[in-house]
Design a protein around this motif. Structure first.
Motif, PDB file in Angstrom:
ATOM      1  N   TYR A  20       0.841  -1.190   0.090  1.00 19.32           N
ATOM      2  CA  TYR A  20      -0.060   0.012  -0.079  1.00 19.32           C
ATOM      3  C   TYR A  20       0.816   1.504  -0.085  1.00 19.32           C
ATOM      4  N   GLU A  21       0.444   2.176  -0.681  1.00 17.66           N
ATOM      5  CA  GLU A  21       1.098   3.676  -0.499  1.00 17.66           C
ATOM      6  C   GLU A  21       0.115   4.270   0.565  1.00 17.66           C
ATOM      7  N   ALA A  22       0.244   4.183   1.645  1.00 15.87           N
ATOM      8  CA  ALA A  22      -0.451   4.511   2.661  1.00 15.87           C
ATOM      9  C   ALA A  22      -0.325   6.056   3.051  1.00 15.87           C
ATOM     10  N   ARG A  23      -1.295   6.770   3.670  1.00 13.77           N
ATOM     11  CA  ARG A  23      -1.174   8.148   4.099  1.00 13.77           C
ATOM     12  C   ARG A  23      -1.963   8.102   5.568  1.00 13.77           C
ATOM     13  N   THR A  24      -1.297   8.803   6.519  1.00 11.04           N
ATOM     14  CA  THR A  24      -1.802   8.671   7.760  1.00 11.04           C
ATOM     15  C   THR A  24      -1.905  10.147   8.263  1.00 11.04           C
ATOM     16  N   PHE A  35      -0.845  16.313  11.886  1.00 10.83           N
ATOM     17  CA  PHE A  35       0.164  15.899  11.187  1.00 10.83           C
ATOM     18  C   PHE A  35       0.020  14.846  10.145  1.00 10.83           C
ATOM     19  N   ARG A  36       0.521  15.007   9.120  1.00  7.19           N
ATOM     20  CA  ARG A  36       0.400  14.041   7.990  1.00  7.19           C
ATOM     21  C   ARG A  36       1.541  13.571   7.202  1.00  7.19           C
ATOM     22  N   HIS A  37       1.509  12.020   7.014  1.00 12.12           N
ATOM     23  CA  HIS A  37       2.941  11.625   6.060  1.00 12.12           C
ATOM     24  C   HIS A  37       2.337  10.691   5.431  1.00 12.12           C
ATOM     25  N   ARG A 182      -9.496  -0.009  -1.174  1.00 14.06           N
ATOM     26  CA  ARG A 182      -9.054   0.695  -0.162  1.00 14.06           C
ATOM     27  C   ARG A 182      -8.818   0.599   1.104  1.00 14.06           C
ATOM     28  N   LEU A 183      -7.846   0.869   1.499  1.00 13.05           N
ATOM     29  CA  LEU A 183      -7.676   0.618   3.295  1.00 13.05           C
ATOM     30  C   LEU A 183      -7.905   1.772   3.941  1.00 13.05           C
ATOM     31  N   HIS A 184      -8.792   1.589   5.098  1.00  9.95           N
ATOM     32  CA  HIS A 184      -9.074   2.652   5.969  1.00  9.95           C
ATOM     33  C   HIS A 184      -9.137   2.066   7.373  1.00  9.95           C
ATOM     34  N   LEU A 185      -8.315   2.690   8.219  1.00  9.99           N
ATOM     35  CA  LEU A 185      -8.126   2.254   9.534  1.00  9.99           C
ATOM     36  C   LEU A 185      -8.312   3.693  10.529  1.00  9.99           C
ATOM     37  N   PRO A 195     -12.591  13.400  23.154  1.00  7.83           N
ATOM     38  CA  PRO A 195     -11.210  12.848  22.291  1.00  7.83           C
ATOM     39  C   PRO A 195      -9.861  13.732  22.683  1.00  7.83           C
ATOM     40  N   ALA A 196      -8.980  12.981  22.418  1.00  6.53           N
ATOM     41  CA  ALA A 196      -7.553  13.465  22.686  1.00  6.53           C
ATOM     42  C   ALA A 196      -6.786  13.384  21.387  1.00  6.53           C
ATOM     43  N   LEU A 197      -7.005  12.320  20.590  1.00  4.65           N
ATOM     44  CA  LEU A 197      -6.151  12.251  19.422  1.00  4.65           C
ATOM     45  C   LEU A 197      -6.873  11.377  18.532  1.00  4.65           C
ATOM     46  N   THR A 198      -6.744  11.542  17.208  1.00  2.00           N
ATOM     47  CA  THR A 198      -7.327  10.651  16.152  1.00  2.00           C
ATOM     48  C   THR A 198      -6.392  10.312  15.076  1.00  2.00           C
ATOM     49  N   ALA A 199      -6.267   9.162  14.944  1.00  2.00           N
ATOM     50  CA  ALA A 199      -5.264   8.413  13.821  1.00  2.00           C
ATOM     51  C   ALA A 199      -5.802   7.804  12.905  1.00  2.00           C
ATOM     52  N   THR A 200      -5.652   8.209  11.613  1.00  2.00           N
ATOM     53  CA  THR A 200      -6.158   7.301  10.502  1.00  2.00           C
ATOM     54  C   THR A 200      -5.085   7.054   9.669  1.00  2.00           C
ATOM     55  N   VAL A 201      -5.346   5.845   9.038  1.00  2.00           N
ATOM     56  CA  VAL A 201      -4.494   5.386   7.826  1.00  2.00           C
ATOM     57  C   VAL A 201      -5.377   4.940   6.961  1.00  2.00           C
ATOM     58  N   SER A 202      -5.028   5.441   5.413  1.00  2.00           N
ATOM     59  CA  SER A 202      -5.736   5.010   4.408  1.00  2.00           C
ATOM     60  C   SER A 202      -4.842   4.911   3.272  1.00  2.00           C
ATOM     61  N   GLY A 203      -5.364   4.174   2.002  1.00  2.00           N
ATOM     62  CA  GLY A 203      -4.370   4.063   1.230  1.00  2.00           C
ATOM     63  C   GLY A 203      -4.989   2.848  -0.016  1.00  2.00           C
ATOM     64  N   THR A 204      -4.583   2.490  -0.845  1.00  2.00           N
ATOM     65  CA  THR A 204      -4.992   1.681  -1.812  1.00  2.00           C
ATOM     66  C   THR A 204      -3.696   0.715  -2.463  1.00  2.00           C
ATOM     67  N   GLY A 205      -4.046  -0.600  -2.203  1.00  2.00           N
ATOM     68  CA  GLY A 205      -2.964  -1.610  -2.277  1.00  2.00           C
ATOM     69  C   GLY A 205      -2.806  -2.090  -3.784  1.00  2.00           C
ATOM     70  N   ARG A 206      -1.706  -2.609  -4.104  1.00  2.00           N
ATOM     71  CA  ARG A 206      -1.348  -3.364  -5.341  1.00  2.00           C
ATOM     72  C   ARG A 206      -0.778  -4.576  -5.086  1.00  2.00           C
TER      73      ARG A 206
END
Length: 257
Positions: A20-24, A35-37, A182-185, A195-206
């Motif tokens: 996956y090319e993931a984005r968090t 924060f994003r990367h 598509r991945l989404h966590l 809420p203090a912190l929310t983190a997400t991870v998304s991306g599409t795999g190959r």
């Protein structure tokens, strides 16, 4: 996780894995910071880890010591089975999929590794969220998510000096589709005040293979080093803003593998 999904259907591609090319995205509530990367993530079967040709092995390796909690475990699967057995759960030969960064150029750091565990009949058994902190500590949360992948668990592992040691996690961890859809966590930390912190991870795999790996290495050079450096840089920014620091519990220091 669908109870009717096949238990041993191989993941696609020449290496039997998805890349996956993931984005968090991390959103901190107070003070509000975003924060994003981007970085590569692998979905692999613990019984069929990718076997790369030797010229490419420095770019992606999966070693038990990078994830195992128990010293001396011969395989990552054996290490995970030990923890499941402690909770009365038996894989019985069932499949385990792992979502994680690979060791690359001698380095790896996974803030979160997820394992989706099925029993011998292919039915969902549990989901394990393995958290690593920058102090070398590791902790596994054993979850029983609902059909949508939703689960909750009390926080009992020190991750950030800028967050209190208590709270409750609300996690959305649906098992990824084997076709690379598509991945989404997401992970949300709730404190008594909200809420203090929310983190997400998304991306599409190959399907993972030489071309996909080289493309990822060129697009995200030194990706595993970058994750560690960005976490530390974010910590420095928060410290410079004067955020109070919560000391690391002595018990957590002693629990390092």
């Amino acid at each position: 996780m669908s109870p009717t999904a096949p238990s041993r259907a191989p993941l696609p591609g020449p290496w039997g894995a998805l890349l996956y090319e993931a984005r968090t995205t991390h959103v901190r509530a107070e003070p509000r910071r975003v924060f994003r990367h981007r970085f590569p993530l692998w979905l692999v079967d613990l019984d069929a880890l990718p076997r790369l040709p030797w010229p490419l092995r420095p770019l992606a390796r999966f070693l038990p010591r990078d994830h195992a909690l128990h010293p001396g475990s011969p395989t990552l699967r054996a290490d995970l089975e030990r923890d499941l057995a402690a909770h009365g759960l038996q894989l019985g030969g069932g499949r385990v999929l792992m979502l994680a960064q690979a060791r690359s150029l001698g380095h790896v750091f996974n803030p979160l590794t997820v394992y989706w565990c099925r029993d011998a009949a292919g039915a969902p058994l549990c989901t394990v969220a393995e958290v690593h902190n920058t102090y070398g500590g590791r902790h596994r949360y054993l979850l029983r998510p609902d059909a949508a992948g939703l689960a909750g668990v009390a926080k009992d592992f020190y991750v950030s000096p800028f967050l209190p040691p208590d709270g409750r996690y609300h996690l959305l961890l649906p098992e990824p589709a084997p076709d690379g859809a598509r991945l989404h966590l997401s992970v949300r930390l709730e404190l008594p005040g909200g809420p203090a912190l929310t983190a997400t991870v998304s991306g599409t795999g190959r399907p993972a293979g030489p071309a996909a790996l080289l493309r990822s290495a060129l697009r995200y050079p030194l990706a595993t080093f970058a994750v560690s450096l960005r976490i530390r840089a974010q910590g420095v920014r928060l410290w410079l803003r004067g955020l109070p620091v919560h000391p690391r519990p002595s018990a957590e220091r002693a629990a390092r593998p």
